[in-house]
Write a protein that holds these residues in place. Structure first.
Motif, PDB file in Angstrom:
ATOM      1  N   TRP A  12       4.342  83.502  50.676  1.00  0.00           N
ATOM      2  CA  TRP A  12       4.083  83.759  49.265  1.00  0.00           C
ATOM      3  C   TRP A  12       3.050  84.883  49.167  1.00  0.00           C
ATOM      4  CZ3 TRP A  12       6.625  80.880  45.473  1.00  0.00           C
ATOM      5  CH2 TRP A  12       7.314  79.749  45.911  1.00  0.00           C
ATOM      6  N   LYS A  21       8.949  84.632  42.349  1.00  0.00           N
ATOM      7  CA  LYS A  21       8.676  83.321  41.776  1.00  0.00           C
ATOM      8  C   LYS A  21       7.224  83.306  41.260  1.00  0.00           C
ATOM      9  CE  LYS A  21      11.709  80.221  44.429  1.00  0.00           C
ATOM     10  NZ  LYS A  21      11.723  79.019  45.313  1.00  0.00           N
ATOM     11  N   GLN A  22       7.083  83.074  39.940  1.00  0.00           N
ATOM     12  CA  GLN A  22       5.748  82.921  39.336  1.00  0.00           C
ATOM     13  C   GLN A  22       4.822  84.097  39.673  1.00  0.00           C
ATOM     14  OE1 GLN A  22       4.409  79.165  40.839  1.00  0.00           O
ATOM     15  NE2 GLN A  22       5.894  77.980  39.674  1.00  0.00           N
ATOM     16  N   ASP A  23       5.333  85.305  39.472  1.00  0.00           N
ATOM     17  CA  ASP A  23       4.580  86.538  39.728  1.00  0.00           C
ATOM     18  C   ASP A  23       4.163  86.649  41.194  1.00  0.00           C
ATOM     19  OD1 ASP A  23       3.664  88.973  38.740  1.00  0.00           O
ATOM     20  OD2 ASP A  23       1.602  88.233  38.626  1.00  0.00           O
ATOM     21  N   LYS A  24       4.985  86.098  42.079  1.00  0.00           N
ATOM     22  CA  LYS A  24       4.741  86.185  43.507  1.00  0.00           C
ATOM     23  C   LYS A  24       6.028  86.579  44.212  1.00  0.00           C
ATOM     24  CE  LYS A  24       1.037  82.711  43.663  1.00  0.00           C
ATOM     25  NZ  LYS A  24       0.626  81.409  44.221  1.00  0.00           N
TER      26      LYS A  24
END
Length: 579
Positions: free
Chosen positions: A574, A500-503
């Motif tokens: 995360w 998610k979102q480069d995580k």
């Protein structure tokens, strides 16, 4: 300077010219009068000699003589007999009164040559008279020549105008010369004055050039040397100030110096930050108006009273309560005179927290080690006391000793692992297949599973490999899944993993006993247990979640926990791909 010098020159010139003019006028006036008297007396003598050699036949020849020579010499000529009778006068044809009592006539009749100045009643003005004895054929008496005094005054007037013109001309020329020499003399001084003004404005590169070799030249030379020395000193002072400001600015501790009247001499930004002031410049303000803290005031008073360095610790109550260490010492000149007090403020809040954590950690480690060791030693003493002869009892005691020894081993391993993560970080990094790691951990924990608890893994094969130490990531999943299985008596443990979102997003949730909200803030603390009895019974060390948090922070990640008592717990992690 130039005006004063010029005024001085002008005054001296005026005094010199005035004195010279007065002296010249006095002497010139006297000289003109004296010379005039001599000239007219000499003319009278010449005319007397001429008259003596002149043949006089008739009465009218006297008149002709005086008229002819009067026109020739531009003077008045009078012939006076011994009895004072005027025989002839060039200025009139009338018969004049007897002149026997005239001063000049009296002298001439006595055989003297006389010159006098007096008022002429005949001509009604002042005259200068020169009289000499005269004799010819039938005449014996006095020959007198005279000229109006106005004529002499005219000469004096001309002399006066000539003198004034000469004086004014000389004065004008002298003032011009004075102005020139004033400029010439004052130029080096003006240059020094302009240079001094530029130096006062911060320009130390100024230099004065002159050809003078006298005292002014030496003054200019000395001034240039002084300017060079001042420039060098200012460079050193500026460099030292910059270094001092850099040192003070880079210090985490607050530094402030006050004088004897408690006014601030200097301070750094850390001082303003510690006492939470927005103003950047506190110089000249009273320390009592700036830092309103009894501890600081007490330390200042103690330093002035004891004349020694004082160190105190205490609290600083502002927006956030802080623990500070105040160190104060005297500011003393080389002569020994006190300049004030130097104060250093250190915010030791975090250090105190770390000390408390270290103290609690040592206490907890001691307690955690002491409990199994006490149990082991107790069973060993029992075995030594004869219980070892009973095979069943001995075996049960040995099993307990083995369990406690395993607890010690796990505890020590967790402590070492936590210390290693904190001190060494993570140097062994490589791309890790997270789904594969999770599968390995599930397989490893399979023996701890019961029929009432099962694991759900939402496998996502599209997840990019995550750069990390695989052993660290494996330990993270072991600790979280082990806790989830332990505290779930019946239900499921669900694992989600996605990008998610480069995580990298990881979620582990269970349907276990859950955690009350009031305990959530402390569950990541070392050795903290919500239910200590249940945790020890299940073999927990109290370090599992602390290790998890340290691993997450090792990779600049975040971990959140959500839990409801009796419903279950969810951990969300995360981890950014770009470390």
């Amino acid at each position: 300077m130039r005006k004063k010098l010029l005024v001085t020159y002008v005054i001296l010139i005026l005094m010199a010219v005035g004195i010279a003019s007065f002296s010249f006028w006095s002497r010139g006036y006297s000289y003109i009068n004296k010379q005039s008297e001599n000239v007219y007396l000499m003319k009278a003598e010449i005319l007397g000699d001429t008259f003596a050699n002149t043949e006089i036949e008739e009465e009218k020849d006297y008149k002709n003589f005086v008229d002819d020579y009067s026109q020739k010499y531009k003077i008045r000529i009078t012939l006076i007999s011994n009895d004072g009778t005027v025989i002839a006068d060039s200025s009139t044809n009338k018969q004049l009164e007897n002149h026997k009592n005239r001063e000049e006539v009296k002298g001439a009749l006595l055989g003297k040559k006389v010159t006098v100045k007096r008022y002429s009643s005949t001509m009604r003005q002042m005259y200068i008279y020169s009289a000499v004895p005269a004799k010819t054929g039938g005449f014996t008496g006095v020959l007198r020549v005279s000229v109006p005094l106005s004529y002499l005054n005219g000469l004096n007037h001309n002399f006066y105008h000539s003198l004034v013109f000469s004086v004014v001309t000389c004065l004008f020329l002298a003032i011009i010369v004075a102005i020139y020499f004033t400029k010439l003399i004052s130029k080096p001084i003006d240059d020094i004055s302009r240079a001094a003004n530029q130096i006062s404005n911060g320009n130390y590169d100024i230099k004065i050039y002159t050809r003078e070799k006298d005292q002014l030249g030496q003054l200019v030379h000395s001034f240039n040397i002084m300017t060079g020395n001042l420039k060098s000193s200012m460079k050193k002072l500026t460099r030292r100030n910059i270094e001092l400001e850099a040192i003070l600015s880079s210090m985490q501790s607050g530094v402030v110096a006050i004088d004897d009247s408690n006014s601030i001499l200097f301070h750094n930004n850390s001082f303003s930050n510690i006492i939470e002031l927005q103003e950047s410049n506190l110089v000249s303000k009273s320390i009592y108006n700036v830092a309103r803290n009894a501890l600081i005031f007490e330390v200042i008073d103690l330093v002035r009273e004891k004349h020694e360095t004082v160190v105190r610790e205490g609290s600083l109550s502002l927006k956030e309560d802080k623990i500070i260490r105040v160190t104060a010492t005297r500011l003393v000149k080389e002569t020994g005179r006190d300049l004030g007090v130097l104060i250093i403020l250190e915010n030791i809040t975090q250090m105190k927290k770390l000390e408390n954590m270290r103290r609690d950690f040592v206490s907890n480690v001691t307690h955690e080690l002491k409990t199994p060791l006490t149990s082991i030693r107790g069973f060993i003493d029992t075995l030594k006391g004869g219980a070892i002869q009973d095979e069943v009892v001995a075996k049960r005691f040995l099993d307990i000793i083995d369990i406690e020894a395993e607890r010690l081993h796990i505890l020590i391993q967790d402590i070492l692992l936590l210390s290693e993560i904190e001190s060494k970080g993570d140097k062994e990094t490589k791309d890790c297949d997270i789904t594969h790691t999770i599968s390995d951990v599930i397989e490893l924990l399979q023996p701890k599973m019961t029929d009432k608890v099962y694991i759900i893994f939402d496998n996502n094969s599209n997840i990019r490999p995550f750069p990390c130490n695989p052993d660290r990531m494996k330990q993270l999943f072991i600790n979280l899944l082990d806790n989830a299985i332990k505290y779930t008596e019946e239900g499921s443990v669900r694992i989600q993993c996605k990008e998610k979102q480069d995580k990298l997003f990881i979620s582990i949730s269970d349907t276990g006993i859950g955690i009350e909200e009031k305990y959530l803030d402390r569950i990541f603390e070392r050795f903290y247990r919500v239910d200590k009895g249940r945790s020890r019974k299940m073999g927990g060390t109290g370090l599992g979640l602390s290790i998890v948090k340290h691993i997450v922070e090792l990779y600049n990640g975040k971990i959140n926990v959500y839990s409801t008592s009796g419903v279950g717990t969810t951990f969300e992690i995360w981890l950014p791909y770009g470390k």
